[in-house]
Design a protein around this motif. Structure first.
Motif, short mmCIF file in Angstrom:
data_model
loop_
_atom_site.label_atom_id
_atom_site.label_comp_id
_atom_site.label_asym_id
_atom_site.label_seq_id
_atom_site.Cartn_x
_atom_site.Cartn_y
_atom_site.Cartn_z
N ARG A 1 0.83 -1.21 0.00
CA ARG A 1 0.00 0.00 0.00
C ARG A 1 0.86 1.26 0.00
NH1 ARG A 1 -2.42 -3.02 4.18
NH2 ARG A 1 -1.54 -1.59 5.72
N ALA A 2 2.17 1.10 -0.01
CA ALA A 2 3.08 2.25 0.10
C ALA A 2 3.15 3.02 -1.22
CB ALA A 2 4.47 1.77 0.50
N ASP A 3 3.69 4.21 -1.14
CA ASP A 3 3.94 5.02 -2.33
C ASP A 3 5.22 4.52 -2.98
OD1 ASP A 3 4.51 6.91 -4.23
OD2 ASP A 3 4.33 8.65 -2.92
N PHE A 4 5.10 3.77 -4.05
CA PHE A 4 6.27 3.15 -4.67
C PHE A 4 7.24 4.18 -5.21
CE2 PHE A 4 4.12 -1.16 -5.78
CZ PHE A 4 4.06 -1.45 -4.43
N ALA A 5 6.74 5.34 -5.64
CA ALA A 5 7.64 6.37 -6.17
C ALA A 5 8.54 6.92 -5.07
CB ALA A 5 6.83 7.49 -6.80
N ALA A 6 8.01 6.99 -3.85
CA ALA A 6 8.78 7.54 -2.73
C ALA A 6 9.57 6.48 -1.99
CB ALA A 6 7.84 8.25 -1.76
N ASP A 7 9.18 5.22 -2.14
CA ASP A 7 9.82 4.13 -1.39
C ASP A 7 10.17 2.99 -2.34
OD1 ASP A 7 10.71 2.25 0.39
OD2 ASP A 7 8.96 2.33 1.71
N PRO A 8 11.32 3.07 -3.02
CA PRO A 8 11.68 1.99 -3.95
C PRO A 8 11.89 0.65 -3.26
CG PRO A 8 13.51 3.52 -3.64
CD PRO A 8 12.32 4.14 -2.99
N ILE A 9 12.25 0.66 -1.98
CA ILE A 9 12.42 -0.61 -1.27
C ILE A 9 11.07 -1.31 -1.15
CG2 ILE A 9 12.93 -1.61 1.01
CD1 ILE A 9 15.28 0.27 1.20
N ALA A 10 10.01 -0.54 -0.86
CA ALA A 10 8.67 -1.12 -0.81
C ALA A 10 8.27 -1.69 -2.17
CB ALA A 10 7.66 -0.07 -0.36
N ARG A 11 8.59 -0.94 -3.23
CA ARG A 11 8.25 -1.42 -4.58
C ARG A 11 8.95 -2.73 -4.89
NH1 ARG A 11 11.19 -0.18 -9.06
NH2 ARG A 11 12.04 1.72 -8.12
N ARG A 12 10.22 -2.80 -4.56
CA ARG A 12 10.98 -4.01 -4.90
C ARG A 12 10.52 -5.21 -4.09
NH1 ARG A 12 16.28 -0.16 -5.34
NH2 ARG A 12 15.89 0.47 -7.50
N TRP A 13 10.24 -5.02 -2.81
CA TRP A 13 9.73 -6.14 -2.01
C TRP A 13 8.36 -6.58 -2.52
CZ3 TRP A 13 12.41 -9.35 0.44
CH2 TRP A 13 13.48 -9.00 1.27
N SER A 14 7.52 -5.63 -2.88
CA SER A 14 6.17 -5.98 -3.34
C SER A 14 6.21 -6.81 -4.61
CB SER A 14 5.35 -4.70 -3.57
OG SER A 14 5.18 -3.99 -2.37
N HIS A 15 7.19 -6.55 -5.45
CA HIS A 15 7.32 -7.31 -6.69
C HIS A 15 8.00 -8.67 -6.48
CE1 HIS A 15 7.10 -3.38 -9.25
NE2 HIS A 15 5.94 -3.73 -8.73
N GLN A 16 8.51 -8.90 -5.28
CA GLN A 16 9.26 -10.12 -5.01
C GLN A 16 8.34 -11.33 -4.79
OE1 GLN A 16 12.51 -10.36 -5.07
NE2 GLN A 16 12.96 -12.30 -4.10
N PHE A 17 7.14 -11.08 -4.25
CA PHE A 17 6.27 -12.18 -3.85
C PHE A 17 4.90 -12.07 -4.52
CE2 PHE A 17 9.18 -11.40 -0.29
CZ PHE A 17 9.77 -12.65 -0.19
N ALA A 18 4.31 -13.21 -4.83
CA ALA A 18 2.99 -13.25 -5.45
C ALA A 18 1.93 -12.76 -4.47
CB ALA A 18 2.66 -14.68 -5.90
N GLU A 19 0.79 -12.35 -5.01
CA GLU A 19 -0.28 -11.81 -4.18
C GLU A 19 -0.77 -12.82 -3.15
OE1 GLU A 19 -1.58 -8.86 -3.90
OE2 GLU A 19 -0.49 -7.86 -5.51
N ASP A 20 -0.78 -14.10 -3.51
CA ASP A 20 -1.28 -15.13 -2.59
C ASP A 20 -0.17 -15.79 -1.76
OD1 ASP A 20 -0.02 -16.42 -4.64
OD2 ASP A 20 -1.63 -17.85 -5.06
N SER A 21 1.00 -15.14 -1.71
CA SER A 21 2.11 -15.70 -0.95
C SER A 21 1.80 -15.68 0.55
CB SER A 21 3.38 -14.89 -1.22
OG SER A 21 4.40 -15.22 -0.31
N PRO A 22 2.23 -16.70 1.30
CA PRO A 22 2.03 -16.71 2.75
C PRO A 22 3.02 -15.81 3.49
CG PRO A 22 3.20 -18.69 2.09
CD PRO A 22 2.83 -17.96 0.82
N VAL A 23 3.96 -15.18 2.76
CA VAL A 23 4.95 -14.31 3.40
C VAL A 23 4.24 -13.10 4.01
CG1 VAL A 23 6.91 -12.77 2.98
CG2 VAL A 23 6.84 -15.04 1.94
N GLU A 24 4.57 -12.79 5.26
CA GLU A 24 3.93 -11.68 5.96
C GLU A 24 4.90 -10.59 6.39
OE1 GLU A 24 0.65 -12.09 8.26
OE2 GLU A 24 0.17 -14.16 7.78
N LEU A 25 6.14 -10.97 6.68
CA LEU A 25 7.16 -10.00 7.08
C LEU A 25 8.35 -10.09 6.15
CD1 LEU A 25 7.58 -10.21 10.99
CD2 LEU A 25 6.52 -8.37 9.69
N VAL A 26 8.96 -8.94 5.85
CA VAL A 26 10.22 -8.93 5.10
C VAL A 26 11.23 -8.12 5.89
CG1 VAL A 26 9.20 -9.31 2.84
CG2 VAL A 26 9.44 -6.98 3.70
N ILE A 27 12.47 -8.59 5.89
CA ILE A 27 13.54 -7.96 6.66
C ILE A 27 14.55 -7.37 5.70
CG2 ILE A 27 15.32 -8.31 8.39
CD1 ILE A 27 12.83 -11.04 8.11
#
Length: 369
Positions: free
Chosen positions: A270-296
């Motif tokens: 839900r983050a602003d991908f333009a302002a937070d490229p780390i959020a954008r990259r993590w979001s693209h790392q996992f599928a929408e139905d992934s059981p992953v809940e936390l990223v470090i």
């Protein structure tokens, strides 16, 4: 998936495939392997191709290759059973790959029909050399020089057997690489909380012990280096509050030196991908139905395991790669506008005159055409 010709290098010193693609190697590939080119390098040396004084990098960095064989020249093993493995960490690997690709192009006659063919070649020595010696080593510079030469004679050879006016060439990389963390600290590029070796295993063991005490299978809390996945059903059945567990892990992990941030994947999406490229990259790392809940996310140059140099972080030094188009359709120039590797597919489709039949993530890089 089309099950066409797909081959890769085996550490035994030959190119191979799998029975997913075909039952046996074609005759041309068998002939190429029978030349035993790799084995002829037994006892040879990887030497510098230029005068040593022209390389700005020192040749005496003990952090390279874990303190072993880190200066030129590098000797190939005398044992032919070992030379096939060693060659992968030298520029010779890419030369061999280019030779095999040209042979396959000749024998399969791709590029001679009325339709568009694709030849995909992976020059992979850069990855292994980067891991082994680091990206700013003399070995990495020498590899870049040699790879440039390899691609040069590969294209020269390609244009001798195919009409260059019908060939579109594109080049990119699958990732970048961080510097050797010890070097980053010594050179002052890293702060006191960067370039660290990080482990969250004590915290994970603590959580697993608590789950076992509550009668919960530890598989309900699945930790893998940079992410955590949960089996919420199992936790709910044992009356363990999953969100409290995640909050405890995140809060404690953030206190570990070398950890930059711990985020809920749902929040990053839900983050602003333009302002937070780390959020954008993590979001693209996992599928929408992934059981992953936390990223470090670790701090810059920090790593999860002891290694010479590696990649895998969401920082620019790992994410920025070149995109190059070359050939009659390319508009010469250097473009600094934002572009992504997923833009390459639509751009190549535009060159080939193939309209996409579904929605694509990328866009046509019209400036380059």
């Amino acid at each position: 998936r089309a099950k066409q010709d797909v081959y890769w290098y085996s550490p035994s010193g030959v190119f191979t495939t799998s029975n997913y693609y075909r039952d046996t190697l074609p005759t041309w590939a068998q002939r190429f392997n029978a030349r035993r080119i790799v084995h002829s390098y037994s006892g040879a040396q990887w030497r510098l191709s230029r005068a040593a004084a022209t390389y700005p990098e020192p040749d005496s960095i003990v952090y390279e290759n874990r303190g072993r064989n880190y200066t030129f020249p590098h000797a190939f093993p005398d044992d032919t059973s070992q030379v096939g493995i060693y060659v992968m960490s030298t520029p010779t690997m890419d030369s061999l790959t280019a030779l095999f690709a040209l042979e396959g192009l000749r024998e399969t006659r791709i590029g001679l029909g009325s339709h568009t063919d694709i030849l995909a070649v992976s020059f992979s020595a850069t990855d292994i050399i980067g891991h082994t010696y680091g990206p700013d080593s003399r070995e990495s510079r020498e590899n870049a020089l040699r790879l440039d030469e390899t691609i040069g004679w590969f294209l020269d050879s390609l244009y001798r057997i195919r009409d260059s006016s019908t060939v579109a060439v594109t080049l990119t990389g699958d990732h970048g690489v961080g510097p050797i963390r010890e070097l980053a600290r010594e050179r002052g590029e890293a702060t006191s909380n960067e370039g660290l070796l990080v482990s969250l295993r004590p915290l994970v063991n603590q959580i697993h012990s608590g789950l076992r005490a509550a009668g919960v299978d530890t598989a309900a809390f699945r930790y893998q280096a940079d992410h955590v996945a949960l089996d919420r059903r199992a936790l709910r059945a044992a009356r363990v509050d999953a969100d409290s567990l995640l909050d405890f892990f995140a809060r404690t992990a953030r206190q570990v030196p070398g950890v930059a941030r711990v985020d809920r994947l749902s929040a990053l999406r839900r983050a602003d991908f333009a302002a937070d490229p780390i959020a954008r990259r993590w979001s693209h790392q996992f599928a929408e139905d992934s059981p992953v809940e936390l990223v470090i996310t670790l701090t810059r140059f920090s790593v999860w395991y002891e290694t010479t140099a590696t990649h895998g972080s969401p920082y620019d030094y790992d994410a920025h790669v070149p995109i190059i188009f070359y050939g009659p359709w390319a508009n010469p120039g250097r473009y600094t506008t934002f572009a992504r590797v997923v833009d390459m597919g639509p751009t190549l489709a535009a060159i080939a005159g193939v309209p996409p039949l579904e929605r694509l993530d990328g866009v046509v890089l019209v400036e380059a055409l």
